[in-house]
Design a protein around this motif. Sequence first.
Motif, mmCIF file in Angstrom:
data_model
loop_
_atom_site.group_PDB
_atom_site.id
_atom_site.type_symbol
_atom_site.label_atom_id
_atom_site.label_comp_id
_atom_site.label_asym_id
_atom_site.label_seq_id
_atom_site.Cartn_x
_atom_site.Cartn_y
_atom_site.Cartn_z
ATOM 1 N N PHE A 33 0.846 -1.190 0.000
ATOM 2 C CA PHE A 33 0.000 0.000 0.000
ATOM 3 C C PHE A 33 0.885 1.245 0.000
ATOM 4 C CE2 PHE A 33 0.646 -1.103 4.425
ATOM 5 C CZ PHE A 33 0.883 0.101 5.064
ATOM 6 N N PHE A 34 0.388 2.293 -0.674
ATOM 7 C CA PHE A 34 1.102 3.559 -0.746
ATOM 8 C C PHE A 34 0.758 4.423 0.459
ATOM 9 C CE2 PHE A 34 2.031 2.899 -5.270
ATOM 10 C CZ PHE A 34 3.279 3.488 -5.348
ATOM 11 N N ARG A 35 1.730 5.165 0.917
ATOM 12 C CA ARG A 35 1.503 6.169 1.951
ATOM 13 C C ARG A 35 2.062 7.502 1.466
ATOM 14 N NH1 ARG A 35 -1.662 5.864 6.590
ATOM 15 N NH2 ARG A 35 -0.414 7.691 7.165
ATOM 16 N N LYS A 36 1.213 8.501 1.421
ATOM 17 C CA LYS A 36 1.667 9.870 1.171
ATOM 18 C C LYS A 36 1.723 10.631 2.490
ATOM 19 C CE LYS A 36 0.113 10.286 -3.625
ATOM 20 N NZ LYS A 36 -0.653 11.100 -4.605
ATOM 21 N N ASN A 37 0.563 10.712 3.170
ATOM 22 C CA ASN A 37 0.538 11.373 4.475
ATOM 23 C C ASN A 37 1.435 10.655 5.471
ATOM 24 O OD1 ASN A 37 -0.999 13.804 4.786
ATOM 25 N ND2 ASN A 37 -2.805 12.625 4.168
ATOM 26 N N LEU A 38 2.080 11.409 6.302
ATOM 27 C CA LEU A 38 2.936 10.835 7.330
ATOM 28 C C LEU A 38 2.098 10.042 8.330
ATOM 29 C CD1 LEU A 38 5.801 10.720 8.588
ATOM 30 C CD2 LEU A 38 5.191 12.780 9.872
ATOM 31 N N GLU A 39 2.572 8.861 8.703
ATOM 32 C CA GLU A 39 1.880 8.014 9.658
ATOM 33 C C GLU A 39 1.748 8.707 11.020
ATOM 34 O OE1 GLU A 39 3.744 5.226 6.658
ATOM 35 O OE2 GLU A 39 4.204 7.140 7.590
ATOM 36 N N ASP A 40 0.614 8.501 11.673
ATOM 37 C CA ASP A 40 0.422 9.062 13.018
ATOM 38 C C ASP A 40 1.415 8.488 14.013
ATOM 39 O OD1 ASP A 40 -1.696 10.554 12.083
ATOM 40 O OD2 ASP A 40 -3.219 9.085 12.666
ATOM 41 N N SER A 41 1.877 7.269 13.732
ATOM 42 C CA SER A 41 2.814 6.603 14.643
ATOM 43 C C SER A 41 4.267 7.005 14.406
ATOM 44 C CB SER A 41 2.692 5.081 14.477
ATOM 45 O OG SER A 41 2.994 4.701 13.135
ATOM 46 N N ALA A 42 4.506 7.907 13.481
ATOM 47 C CA ALA A 42 5.883 8.300 13.169
ATOM 48 C C ALA A 42 6.553 8.934 14.384
ATOM 49 C CB ALA A 42 5.900 9.277 12.001
ATOM 50 N N PRO A 43 7.831 8.690 14.593
ATOM 51 C CA PRO A 43 8.548 9.348 15.689
ATOM 52 C C PRO A 43 8.445 10.867 15.570
ATOM 53 C CG PRO A 43 9.885 7.592 14.742
ATOM 54 C CD PRO A 43 8.706 7.758 13.837
ATOM 55 N N ALA A 44 8.442 11.526 16.719
ATOM 56 C CA ALA A 44 8.267 12.979 16.725
ATOM 57 C C ALA A 44 9.411 13.704 16.029
ATOM 58 C CB ALA A 44 8.143 13.464 18.170
ATOM 59 N N TRP A 45 10.576 13.055 15.932
ATOM 60 C CA TRP A 45 11.723 13.737 15.351
ATOM 61 C C TRP A 45 11.761 13.678 13.821
ATOM 62 C CZ3 TRP A 45 13.720 9.685 12.868
ATOM 63 C CH2 TRP A 45 13.756 8.429 13.491
ATOM 64 N N VAL A 46 10.804 12.998 13.187
ATOM 65 C CA VAL A 46 10.792 12.938 11.720
ATOM 66 C C VAL A 46 10.410 14.307 11.163
ATOM 67 C CG1 VAL A 46 9.713 11.913 9.684
ATOM 68 C CG2 VAL A 46 10.243 10.476 11.666
ATOM 69 N N PRO A 47 11.273 14.967 10.385
ATOM 70 C CA PRO A 47 10.914 16.276 9.821
ATOM 71 C C PRO A 47 9.834 16.128 8.757
ATOM 72 C CG PRO A 47 13.027 15.545 8.963
ATOM 73 C CD PRO A 47 12.638 14.554 10.020
ATOM 74 N N ARG A 48 9.014 17.153 8.591
ATOM 75 C CA ARG A 48 7.862 17.058 7.698
ATOM 76 C C ARG A 48 7.498 18.434 7.159
ATOM 77 N NH1 ARG A 48 4.852 14.586 12.700
ATOM 78 N NH2 ARG A 48 7.014 13.973 13.013
ATOM 79 N N LEU A 49 6.777 18.439 6.030
ATOM 80 C CA LEU A 49 6.233 19.660 5.455
ATOM 81 C C LEU A 49 4.915 19.341 4.760
ATOM 82 C CD1 LEU A 49 9.315 21.520 3.881
ATOM 83 C CD2 LEU A 49 7.896 22.313 5.782
#
Length: 861
Positions: free
Chosen positions: A74-90
Amino acid sequence: MASKQQTVTVAGKKLKLTSLDKVIFPETETTKAEVIEYLQTVAPAMLPHMRRRAVTRKRWPDGPGTAEEPNDAFFRKNLEDSAPAWVPRLGLQHSDHVNIYPLAEDEAVLAWFGQVGALELHVPQWRFDADVAPFIPSDDSGEPPVAERRNPDRLVLDLDPGPGTDLADCAQVARWCREILDDMGLPSVPLTSGSKGIHLYAELEGTYTSDQVSQVAKELARALEADHPKQVVSQMKKTARKGKVFIDWSQNNANKTTVAPYSLRGRPQPWVAVPREWDELDDKDLRQLDFREVMERLADGLDPMRGFGRYNDDDADVPAPAKSSGSGKKKGSNGKSAPAKDIEDALTKYRSMRDAAKTPEPVPQESPAARDGDPIFVVQEHHATRLHYDTRLERNGVLVSWAVPKGPPLKAGQQRLAVMTEDHPIEYAQFEGTIPKGEYGGGEVTIWDTGTVDIEKWEEKKVVFVLHGKPDGGLGGKPRKYALVQTDDEGKDWLIRMTKDQPKASKSAGSAKSTKPESDETSSGSSTTKSKKKSAKAEQPVPAPDPLPSPMLATMGAPKDIRGDDWIFEAKWDGYRIISAVHEDNDGTKRVELRSRNGKDLTGTFPELVELAELAPLGTALDGEVVALNSSNRPDFGLLQRRGRLTKKREIERAAGKIPVHYMLFDVLHTVERGDVTDLPYTQRRELLMELVESGKQVQVPDDLGENLDHAMEVSEELKLEGIMAKRADGKYRPGKRSDAWIKIKHENHADVTVIGWRQGKGGRAKTFGSLLLGITDDDGNLTYAGRVGTGFSDAELTELRAQLDKLVRKTPPVEDVPAEDAGDATWVTPKLQAEVKHSGITRDNRLRHPTWRRVVPEST
């Protein structure tokens, strides 16, 4: 990562890894631990192509399965809710919603991708705008900001084999694409995609929109389809692809993504989208590579995309993350996951790449410390994926290391490529043995030579040193002086050169020594010799000739034309041939004169070359080639033409700052002491040149490539030059004459031709021409018909050539042997326009086989 679960620190961030023994690729029994290890190993090569791009992930939590029983992804575009807090995002605004994408800014994010089964990592051809910082949440930081897209900084073509075709067919289409991209001034890098086909990447300056780049890619695909309708298709419709290679140009759409270089693929085998050298595509056994092979290639310093679109973390245009996670950013030196007990020292990178339980190499856990006694060196012969010689010098308690594919040179003036690798522990100087297959650097290691080293200079980009090896070692029991010089901005690519001022005394390893060069009486650089030169010049001044002579010309040849041992080989530069002289004006000042092959004054065209006045004595006349270097420090004739066409002083001065040229000197024709020296043998003239002229910033006296043809060709290919020049050691210089004492040998078949006419074009070429009719000069000096060329032209060249040819029109053909089918609609021209084409051979009736246009040979070359 032998245990099933552990918490590790990667780039200063804590990450919990679970189910490390889970098999992700059943056919090779590759585990999750090995997937994460791979991502950390390739991080230094992979991250530059991913940073600040929106990462779309294709996830297989249980792996892709087998060919018989594949698992769904499966494809993921949106960042997972379970992602570590330190993962940078935009955030990115789509038509009716905003997606929040993770950014792969460091090794920790790659490790997390491996943890969640994100095997395929897809990115667009654009980066987020640098005005918005990567976002890292905190309790009061709010939502990630929405960032704009920059223009794309690369063009991508996806070559997909249709039914009935294979990877070899894709390779052929890739070569055709490369020719067009080269003509557009867009050098490309091929990748075997890790799936079925090949990807091509060409670097852009970011001045065009995604729509514009897509349109260019589409036209390229359509042009190739028109030229090769039986092999190429540019349509999306799958029913049209049978027996053809589909050129997918749509990857350049702003909403499309391409699997990132060095990403794994969700196939039954752990294949990788891996950059390849162009000559690898000629391999009849060309295939996709798996992750272990890719790690071995990188261990051997083989990364064809090194320097491509490099992302500079220190660029002032790229702001730091908006928030800190509190753990502190402590980036690993090589990107691999460090053990729970982090040891941040010079050997951190070395340790993270090795498992002491699996390799016999020394893996010390203590921090390195300075050692008493003379510093040591070791050169180890390493039979890994490719044979190379690991050259290591002791410095600050570690062995600073370079991989030298051909081994340290053993002839004064000779130089070879060297790739800097991670620092090694001092204990490694005694290591010999077998590194197990599948481990980093797997293969046989033996000591080629070892002993002590004298460090004469250690600067950031240059190291000068003398090695004192064993009497029976690979260095031959003599002290050998070398210089290592960095050639790129990242510090990976170097050249190792055996200097010409070799030590006179010898000694055994570890004993007292003298590294004094040859005596001042014989040293070409000594003050005594220089003063003698000056006095001789004062006694017998012979001014440089006026006018300057025409240059000696070479014949085109092949390796089979080199017979006997009395040859010296030089680099073949792709530039303008220039005869130069240093004169004295009436007021006593020095003046440099630069003349083209046809006597045109180019002194004002290349003002930066007046440096020659400070490097060569008065009365000296020299021969050489002016070149312009591209971003990869390779000669680029297209860039040089841009300089050579300028005539206005202000334009020239502006261009000199952006496209500086270099004058590569290879011969001397006149000296103030001896006058005309063209009757001296080549070897004596070469010695005279080295004695008279010093290398400067823009003016250089390159070393020759030695006396071995195979070695010279290999070095030329490694340096990505167009070929070599073979010169007879006893040959005299014959101004204005073409002689077989000089033979130019190119890596591809090239021919010097004369345009004798053109045939009418159709469609988009109706106003220019469809093809050019060519003549070639035979051994008796007669012009004969050589066929026609219709490919390889840019739009600008088509227009410019037609304008030139219109001025040369004549009523009759300049040669008599043009067949009727080619002469039917021909417009003939006076045979004045000289050019160069590539071809695949000569037919029985002396026609060029499959010629491709390369360039006009201007009067200034």
